[in-house]
Design a protein around this motif. Structure first.
Motif: not given
Length: 81
Positions: A29-41, A52-60
């Protein structure tokens, strides 16, 4: 001393990645500065989930519960499952 050569690179985030966490031996799993969350295979080396937009601000921080739910904490003050 030189850095080791990576075995592979995961591409897909459009901004800096702030946090990563293994969900299973084959999922990351990864979270980015633009609030996007991804789950990678990791077997296919592709994102199986992209929010995209999982959060309104960055994911810490991203984490995974014992029953395999992905949890993220954003600068927007929300903890999301």
């Amino acid at each position: 001393m030189n850095s080791p050569t990576p075995e592979f690179v995961l591409r897909g985030h459009t901004s800096a990645v702030n946090s990563i966490k293994f969900a299973t031996a084959n999922e990351l799993c990864s979270g980015s500065l633009d609030g996007t969350l991804k789950v990678w295979d990791l077997s296919t080396r592709r994102a199986k989930v992209s929010m995209k937009g999982a959060h309104a601000e960055s994911i810490n921080t991203v984490g995974v519960t014992v029953d395999k739910h992905v949890v993220s904490l954003g600068r927007d003050g929300f903890l999301k499952v």
